[in-house]
Design a protein around this motif. Sequence first.
Motif, mmCIF file in Angstrom:
data_model
loop_
_atom_site.group_PDB
_atom_site.id
_atom_site.type_symbol
_atom_site.label_atom_id
_atom_site.label_comp_id
_atom_site.label_asym_id
_atom_site.label_seq_id
_atom_site.Cartn_x
_atom_site.Cartn_y
_atom_site.Cartn_z
ATOM 1 N N HIS A 177 0.848 -1.193 0.000
ATOM 2 C CA HIS A 177 0.000 0.000 0.000
ATOM 3 C C HIS A 177 0.880 1.238 0.000
ATOM 4 C CE1 HIS A 177 -3.043 2.842 2.005
ATOM 5 N NE2 HIS A 177 -3.426 2.657 0.763
ATOM 6 N N VAL A 178 0.628 2.133 -0.951
ATOM 7 C CA VAL A 178 1.355 3.399 -1.050
ATOM 8 C C VAL A 178 0.338 4.515 -0.895
ATOM 9 C CG1 VAL A 178 2.817 4.874 -2.473
ATOM 10 C CG2 VAL A 178 3.101 2.381 -2.551
ATOM 11 N N GLU A 197 8.862 6.627 1.983
ATOM 12 C CA GLU A 197 9.659 6.912 0.798
ATOM 13 C C GLU A 197 10.176 5.621 0.148
ATOM 14 O OE1 GLU A 197 9.799 9.879 -0.499
ATOM 15 O OE2 GLU A 197 8.524 10.591 1.149
ATOM 16 N N PRO A 198 10.737 5.717 -1.068
ATOM 17 C CA PRO A 198 11.213 4.525 -1.771
ATOM 18 C C PRO A 198 12.176 3.665 -0.962
ATOM 19 C CG PRO A 198 11.100 6.352 -3.297
ATOM 20 C CD PRO A 198 10.794 6.913 -1.938
ATOM 21 N N ALA A 203 13.669 -1.632 1.354
ATOM 22 C CA ALA A 203 14.060 -2.463 2.496
ATOM 23 C C ALA A 203 12.950 -3.441 2.872
ATOM 24 C CB ALA A 203 14.397 -1.565 3.690
ATOM 25 N N ALA A 204 11.701 -3.000 2.786
ATOM 26 C CA ALA A 204 10.572 -3.876 3.122
ATOM 27 C C ALA A 204 10.480 -5.041 2.141
ATOM 28 C CB ALA A 204 9.278 -3.070 3.114
ATOM 29 N N HIS A 230 8.901 5.487 -9.149
ATOM 30 C CA HIS A 230 9.821 5.380 -8.015
ATOM 31 C C HIS A 230 9.974 3.974 -7.438
ATOM 32 C CE1 HIS A 230 8.781 9.710 -8.014
ATOM 33 N NE2 HIS A 230 10.024 9.857 -7.585
ATOM 34 N N LEU A 231 9.093 3.039 -7.793
ATOM 35 C CA LEU A 231 9.168 1.703 -7.185
ATOM 36 C C LEU A 231 9.371 0.608 -8.218
ATOM 37 C CD1 LEU A 231 6.384 1.863 -4.419
ATOM 38 C CD2 LEU A 231 8.769 2.626 -4.317
ATOM 39 N N ALA A 232 9.959 0.951 -9.346
ATOM 40 C CA ALA A 232 10.195 -0.065 -10.388
ATOM 41 C C ALA A 232 11.110 -1.166 -9.894
ATOM 42 C CB ALA A 232 10.778 0.598 -11.631
#
Length: 309
Positions: A177-178, A197-198, A203-204, A230-232
């Motif tokens: 979830h973002v 943040e990214p 890390a998650a 940002h999360l590619a």
Amino acid sequence: MVIVRLKGGLGNQMFQYAAARALATARGARLGLDLAALDADPKRRFELDRLPISATIASPRAIFRVTARPQTLGQRALCRAARALARLAGLPPDRELAMLRPLGVERRVHSEPHFHFDPGFQGLPAAVYLDGYWQSERYFAAIADQLRRELTPGDAAPAEVRELEAAIRGAESVGVHVRRGDYVTEARTAAFHGTCEPDYYRAAAERVREVAGQPHFFVFSDDPGWVRAHLAFLGPSTVIGPGGRARPHDDMRLLSLCRHAIIANSSFSWWGAWLTDRPGKRVVAPARWFSDPSIDTSDLIPAGWVRLG
């Protein structure tokens, strides 16, 4: 009757319901919901009506009897008369409640004293009005199985949701979830909450990969463009943004079906992770829930979840 004041979005309302439901169950009392705060909030609505909850909407009479706060014109007139009688009897101004007690009116309001778990909650009577957020599993752990039934959205869903369900069930699914939206666009909300943040999501994801061999990330966000930009690095993923679904309930159901979860500092994703009681589930949560480090969130994240930050 236990009456709870509902406020905020779906996740907040679920916390409020869960705590009040646990207290009502322990006392053998009925549960009533006060919707006044939601009716007065143009950005929010009553969200629990699509869930199989066990509660009724509290009547103005029921709320008045347990709070001594007038809800109707007639009750305001009654309070004015009680004040006048108290003056005639030579009682202090705050003793007007004594004039209302023969009518069954009491003042039994319990406001949340702080964010972390309140031990006094467990000693509350069967007739009480609850005003707070109650964001800790400790308030309702005793009825966890019951709440998972009452707070899990049902099976009826449009075709798009059913397709996503099938994909989630067929994969080593990780619900991510973002939360951005008002956390970014509204200055006061942004200053209070902050955003994940990214680096947190990177890390998650690594912590999830420790237990998930070939994870597929299902990323739920109100800002899918930001996610794609940002999360590619997540790898195999499906980005699920605002659409034609009956959100937020459909997204909550889809999150709850995932085998693992990476949540934001959001009560909505907290519940998406909590509703699934799947063996071997890994849930990663941000250690920082609010921008203000003085707010004690030590009771917010259940034992067994991983806190990062």
